[in-house]
Design a protein around this motif. Sequence first.
Motif, PDB file in Angstrom:
ATOM      1  N   ARG A 205       0.828  -1.208   0.000  1.00 24.55           N
ATOM      2  CA  ARG A 205       0.000   0.000   0.000  1.00 24.55           C
ATOM      3  C   ARG A 205       0.861   1.256   0.000  1.00 24.55           C
ATOM      4  N   ALA A 206       1.941   1.242   0.785  1.00 25.38           N
ATOM      5  CA  ALA A 206       2.839   2.394   0.817  1.00 25.38           C
ATOM      6  C   ALA A 206       3.495   2.604  -0.543  1.00 25.38           C
TER       7      ALA A 206
ATOM      8  N   GLY B   8       3.175   5.926  -2.806  1.00 23.29           N
ATOM      9  CA  GLY B   8       4.355   6.612  -3.323  1.00 23.29           C
ATOM     10  C   GLY B   8       4.343   6.728  -4.835  1.00 23.29           C
ATOM     11  N   ALA B   9       3.772   5.730  -5.508  1.00 25.52           N
ATOM     12  CA  ALA B   9       3.751   5.734  -6.970  1.00 25.52           C
ATOM     13  C   ALA B   9       2.894   6.856  -7.535  1.00 25.52           C
ATOM     14  N   THR B  10       1.878   7.315  -6.787  1.00 27.88           N
ATOM     15  CA  THR B  10       1.029   8.404  -7.279  1.00 27.88           C
ATOM     16  C   THR B  10       1.817   9.712  -7.408  1.00 27.88           C
ATOM     17  N   THR B  11       2.963   9.773  -6.738  1.00 33.40           N
ATOM     18  CA  THR B  11       3.780  10.985  -6.786  1.00 33.40           C
ATOM     19  C   THR B  11       4.286  11.258  -8.192  1.00 33.40           C
TER      20      THR B  11
ATOM     21  N   GLY C   4       6.050   6.467   0.708  1.00 27.50           N
ATOM     22  CA  GLY C   4       6.554   5.431  -0.176  1.00 27.50           C
ATOM     23  C   GLY C   4       7.999   5.051   0.081  1.00 27.50           C
ATOM     24  N   VAL C   5       8.894   6.041   0.199  1.00 28.23           N
ATOM     25  CA  VAL C   5      10.319   5.727   0.349  1.00 28.23           C
ATOM     26  C   VAL C   5      10.645   5.158   1.728  1.00 28.23           C
ATOM     27  N   LYS C   6       9.817   5.475   2.721  1.00 24.99           N
ATOM     28  CA  LYS C   6      10.072   4.967   4.073  1.00 24.99           C
ATOM     29  C   LYS C   6       9.538   3.555   4.279  1.00 24.99           C
ATOM     30  N   HIS C   7       8.403   3.247   3.677  1.00 24.86           N
ATOM     31  CA  HIS C   7       7.751   1.975   3.977  1.00 24.86           C
ATOM     32  C   HIS C   7       7.489   1.097   2.753  1.00 24.86           C
TER      33      HIS C   7
END
Length: 302
Positions: free
Chosen positions: A10-11, A15-18, A233-236
């Motif tokens: 999910r994370a 993050g991909a929506t960025t 995204g980058v953290k999890h």
Amino acid sequence: MPDATTPDTRATAIGATTVLNWALLAALTQLAGPVPPFLLTALAFAVAFVCFAVWLTLRGESLTVSMRLPPAVWALGVGGLFGYHALYFVAQQNAPAANAGLISYLWPLLIVLFVALLPGERLKVVHVIGALLGFAGAALLIGGDVSGEGSVLGYGAAIACAFLWSGYSVLSRAVRQVPTAAVGGFCLVTAVLAALGHLLFEPSRWPEGLGWLGVLGLGLGPVGSAFFTWDRGVKHGDLRLLGLLSYFTPLLSTLVLIACGYAEPSGSLTLAAGLITLGMLIGSGWLRWPWRCGASRTRDAS
């Protein structure tokens, strides 16, 4: 049950929506007009912080709690956000928009290289090949423009953007326990620092007319919500996959610039985009050599 190092699907999706959000960054910067870089940074991040504060208020959460962070975390967050965007706006205003955007978007490739150098990873030949192809595309963009519309300042700032943001993204993994709400505090401090930089180093030139829509758009999207989704995204999430998906950002950004009339399609721009994208695909390991695939199938069959 997955451990703390297992990527969260999910994370990763959040993050991909960025990527879609950042594709609008260059076009919105152009829409904002010739606003001094520090002033534009201050305005955009101020909009982002106000939106964050309203969101927290609606949720009934405390703003001060999200700002109780160690000094090292503040340094990383503010250094990444303020440093990258100040450099990015300098690049956009001192080099052709499409060229500066593509060069600064070498950061996804650098993420792949930096991740490969972390403990437990190793640098492979494909990573080096990918890096060389990516920088060949950047060199093609720089070659015919430094003595024309672009300047050494603009291109140098774009290259610095790539290294700064890739470093920030990878290092954020080390502070994954810090909640994403901390990004709101980074936005506030970044806005204040940028405002001070404007007062000290720049003449005032405020946005005019539709330029304010560009500032609002930046604060709501590429300089606002995008940082919260990217942080999550980058953290999890799966950092390598996010780097891979980010490889589409330069092409999407260029298409948006062309559609908005800020850039013209050209053979050299197409070739540079192709080289950078190919380098990113090879460096990430997504594009595999046929003989390597064949060897893998042979091993599996045995």
